[in-house]
Design an enzyme around this catalytic site. Structure first.
Site, mmCIF file in Angstrom:
data_model
loop_
_atom_site.group_PDB
_atom_site.id
_atom_site.type_symbol
_atom_site.label_atom_id
_atom_site.label_comp_id
_atom_site.label_asym_id
_atom_site.label_seq_id
_atom_site.Cartn_x
_atom_site.Cartn_y
_atom_site.Cartn_z
ATOM 1 N N ASN A 88 35.618 35.516 37.500
ATOM 2 C CA ASN A 88 34.131 35.918 37.775
ATOM 3 C C ASN A 88 33.444 35.568 36.325
ATOM 4 O O ASN A 88 34.011 35.912 35.198
ATOM 5 C CB ASN A 88 34.217 37.529 37.754
ATOM 6 C CG ASN A 88 34.644 37.926 39.204
ATOM 7 O OD1 ASN A 88 34.325 37.331 39.909
ATOM 8 N ND2 ASN A 88 35.277 38.750 39.170
ATOM 9 N N HIS A 101 39.324 35.714 32.291
ATOM 10 C CA HIS A 101 40.902 36.297 33.049
ATOM 11 C C HIS A 101 40.664 35.556 34.435
ATOM 12 O O HIS A 101 39.585 35.167 34.930
ATOM 13 C CB HIS A 101 40.877 37.429 32.861
ATOM 14 C CG HIS A 101 39.707 38.444 33.332
ATOM 15 N ND1 HIS A 101 38.431 38.614 32.688
ATOM 16 C CD2 HIS A 101 39.465 38.854 34.623
ATOM 17 C CE1 HIS A 101 37.644 39.529 33.267
ATOM 18 N NE2 HIS A 101 38.281 39.538 34.610
ATOM 19 N N HIS A 103 41.896 36.207 37.960
ATOM 20 C CA HIS A 103 42.793 37.188 38.985
ATOM 21 C C HIS A 103 43.735 36.418 39.856
ATOM 22 O O HIS A 103 43.083 35.457 40.600
ATOM 23 C CB HIS A 103 41.325 38.009 39.898
ATOM 24 C CG HIS A 103 40.449 38.804 39.214
ATOM 25 N ND1 HIS A 103 40.666 39.930 39.197
ATOM 26 C CD2 HIS A 103 39.409 38.427 38.412
ATOM 27 C CE1 HIS A 103 39.651 40.541 38.527
ATOM 28 N NE2 HIS A 103 38.941 39.578 38.123
HETATM 29 P P1 DGP Z 1 36.139 41.423 36.135
HETATM 30 O O1 DGP Z 1 35.111 42.328 36.928
HETATM 31 O O2 DGP Z 1 36.305 40.101 36.971
HETATM 32 O O3 DGP Z 1 35.698 41.233 34.750
HETATM 33 O O4 DGP Z 1 37.607 41.984 36.170
HETATM 34 C C1 DGP Z 1 38.006 42.911 35.261
HETATM 35 C C2 DGP Z 1 39.375 43.366 36.103
HETATM 36 O O5 DGP Z 1 39.870 44.305 35.006
HETATM 37 C C3 DGP Z 1 39.035 44.620 36.912
HETATM 38 O O6 DGP Z 1 39.678 44.214 38.187
HETATM 39 C C4 DGP Z 1 39.737 45.815 36.449
HETATM 40 C C5 DGP Z 1 40.486 45.376 35.350
HETATM 41 N N1 DGP Z 1 40.651 46.471 34.251
HETATM 42 C C6 DGP Z 1 39.563 46.816 33.673
HETATM 43 N N2 DGP Z 1 40.131 47.825 32.410
HETATM 44 C C7 DGP Z 1 41.566 47.522 32.574
HETATM 45 C C8 DGP Z 1 42.526 48.271 32.137
HETATM 46 O O7 DGP Z 1 42.321 48.854 30.998
HETATM 47 N N3 DGP Z 1 43.596 47.997 32.307
HETATM 48 C C9 DGP Z 1 43.882 47.029 33.511
HETATM 49 N N4 DGP Z 1 45.240 46.899 33.520
HETATM 50 N N5 DGP Z 1 43.087 46.314 34.282
HETATM 51 C C10 DGP Z 1 41.830 46.721 33.668
#
Ligand code: DGP
Length: 115
Positions: A88, A101, A103
């Site tokens: 994203n 990042h 996914h």
């Molecule tokens: P996006 O919406 O593409 O920016 O995805 C961010 C993702 O990161 C979302 O699916 C939730 C994940 N996320 C956010 N904060 C944390 C965290 O503190 N730990 C982990 N493991 N994932 C997180």
């Protein structure tokens, strides 16, 4: 490293995550809100905000993100069935964490069309 970035904090060890892989270029950990049986985030150790701020020198790093994604998909047992890789980008792209990042999502049939 950016002080306020949650992914930078996970990379430095200041914040906890379920880390499944790490090397000198990337870290991979399980998403806190999984949308499928496998939902792993593959994140460069270097703080790059998004695809929009990539520079040509980052090309090998982006290739490495995909190689690690392929390796982790194998380890998760989802390579044969298939999976989805998503990046994203920006507000309209649905990016909520401003640290680039990938996914890796799999373990069930993905819905289509996207969006
Ligand atoms: P996006 O919406 O593409 O920016 O995805 C961010 C993702 O990161 C979302 O699916 C939730 C994940 N996320 C956010 N904060 C944390 C965290 O503190 N730990 C982990 N493991 N994932 C997180």
């Amino acid at each position: 490293m950016t002080d306020s970035c949650i992914f930078c904090k996970i990379i430095s060890g200041e914040a906890k995550a379920t880390v499944v892989y790490r090397d000198e270029q990337v870290i991979a950990f399980r998403d806190i809100h999984p949308v499928a049986p496998t939902h792993i985030l593959i994140v460069p150790n270097k703080h790059v905000e998004s695809v929009s701020t990539l520079e040509s020198e980052d090309e090998p790093l982006i290739g490495h993100l995909f190689t690690v994604a392929s390796q982790l998909a194998n380890e998760e047992g989802i390579s044969k069935g298939g999976y989805r890789l998503i990046t994203n980008t920006g507000v309209d792209g649905g990016q909520t964490v401003p640290h680039l990042h990938l996914h890796l999502i799999g373990g069930r049939r993905m819905r289509y069309p996207m969006g």
